[in-house]
Scaffold this motif. Sequence first.
Motif, short mmCIF file in Angstrom:
data_model
loop_
_atom_site.label_atom_id
_atom_site.label_comp_id
_atom_site.label_asym_id
_atom_site.label_seq_id
_atom_site.Cartn_x
_atom_site.Cartn_y
_atom_site.Cartn_z
N ALA A 346 -9.43 0.88 1.65
CA ALA A 346 -8.22 1.52 1.14
C ALA A 346 -7.73 2.61 2.09
N LEU A 347 -8.65 3.42 2.60
CA LEU A 347 -8.26 4.52 3.49
C LEU A 347 -7.69 4.00 4.81
N TYR A 403 -0.24 -1.81 -2.26
CA TYR A 403 -0.68 -2.33 -3.57
C TYR A 403 -2.20 -2.48 -3.60
N GLN A 404 -2.73 -3.13 -2.57
CA GLN A 404 -4.16 -3.42 -2.53
C GLN A 404 -4.98 -2.14 -2.45
N PRO A 453 0.67 -1.50 -9.64
CA PRO A 453 1.10 -1.40 -8.23
C PRO A 453 2.60 -1.58 -8.10
N GLY A 454 3.19 -0.78 -7.25
CA GLY A 454 4.64 -0.82 -7.04
C GLY A 454 5.06 0.31 -6.14
N THR A 458 3.20 2.69 -2.69
CA THR A 458 3.70 3.03 -1.36
C THR A 458 3.70 4.55 -1.15
N ALA A 459 4.18 5.28 -2.14
CA ALA A 459 4.20 6.74 -2.02
C ALA A 459 2.79 7.31 -1.97
#
Length: 579
Positions: A346-347, A403-404, A453-454, A458-459
């Motif tokens: 994720a990072l 999202y992921q 997710p959406g 992104t933010a």
Amino acid sequence: MTDKRVTALTHLLAEPDFAEIRPLEQSLHAYSLQTLHRARMLNSAGITANSLWLGRGTTSEFADFLRSMGWIGAYDASLANVLVSHQIAGDALLSHADPDQLAQYGPEIDRMTKVYCFAASELHAGSDLKRIGTTATYRHADRSLVLHTPEPADSKVWIGNSLYTGDVAMVLSRVVVDGRDEGHHWLRVPLRSEGRLIDGVHVRGAEPKGGVEANQTGIITFDRCVLPVSAMMSRWARIDEQGRYHSPLKRYRRFDECLATFTHERLFPTAGAGMAQRLACAVTVRFADLKKAFGGPLISHPHYRMRLRTAAGRATAAKHALEALTAVAVDRHDDRPPSEDRLLHALVACGKTGSTGDARHTLADARELCGGLGYHRLNQISPLQHDYEIAVTFGGDNTVLGYQASRFALREREALAALLDAAIRPHQDASRLLEVMRAVCDQLLADVDRQGPGAASTAWSRAVYQTLALGHWAAHEPTETGQALLRHYAAGCVLEHGVTALRAGALTQEEFLRVAELHEEEGAAPMDAADLLKVLDVPEALITAPIAHADFADRHLAQAVAVPEGRPGPAAVPLRDPA
């Protein structure tokens, strides 16, 4: 970058083979072959190789290796992509091969005696690799695997190195044994023998592209290509003599293992996009200090300085984000393999989306800040723009990665919180702004948890990238110029997420207005070009743009294409009689 590695890279860049990235008269095919030749030179010099990847080489060298790859990408994104295409394919083999396969194929990967291609993406599946259609069906009569593309839309696409010269492809395929789909596996597939495509392999060009032109990309289709069963990587899967499939891993874990190489691979576009921003900003700073306009150098005008500082802030943040992510990857490497480390995945995804997303804005701003000369190919910025536009899609689409990454972060909330808390702890005079950004990360992840997710994903991924960059920057910035740039960048981040910060109760309206004032004051403050160039820290060998030198007008005139003697110049167009 260490002195040893930057010195070796600088020496190579000074050799005739690197003197001009692509001469005007050179064909695209010749440019592609020249780029491959340069890649092999870099590999032979030990500047870049699979043996330097985390988990294969000394961990202390990994950060230097990533920086080297980033500067290579700033020199020419095509060259970096040729190397990365080979290396990620090589990593797929090295990570999934059994001992016999490692002994047989490991040396050719590290020495680059064979050129490898990474064949995962398909036309139809795109970033959703679970949906790939390529199959490898086991045939017991001759113990072979029959590799096949069921539909045209299942063709492997954007496969770097494959069009002219690729020797081997690491192909992500479904393996079917006795009518049962056993899921995703990596296969080592020879593409060419003595320069000719082998039976059952068809390669067409995925050209023309908008940039990264010399990374020759192809579309690969397999038509019942027959392979020995040993083509399947057998570290955790095998087909026995009786034709039975065995694996100690559940089917979903096989998929996770197959995609583990993407975790570290995504650090490469992060590095390249960051170094490209720094190079473009260094060229712009030097030009702005030289170019006179409206009564003084460009750098003397407050609004120009504001725009230049904003671009330089993003570029410097990319440097610190990469350093922070590299340190996290090294620290976590011994605890668990990448395929099981969802937080690291994720990072790294946040780093990739942040650096490549910012590069689009930084390079566009630098181009405009240099006026029409910024669009000239020799001045480096415009080619970087064209080449790094695609970086938001390479290695996974940025939106999909957001999202992921946010889904993974929700499963690792406590560990993520501890890591972000540690990241902002060694702050200096930007402490309040860092605390606000830390609260923004929590608020946006809560939004993802509530909404799914959406847009919040992104933010959130941007906020995490910015927070990691800010924390590392605050702890490692010794100069007054760098600290002022940090405050300007941090204020800009808080303004970007201002509504979220207000919702989280991390910022009052009065504080928001004070942050806006700080951002403007720091942005328009007087700027010393030499000090800012030290913060950007770009190797001199990479700065070849004529506009980065005091005699840039003479250099441009000297490099202009003259009309050959004996050939008439352009005909004058007669003016039409107004009557």
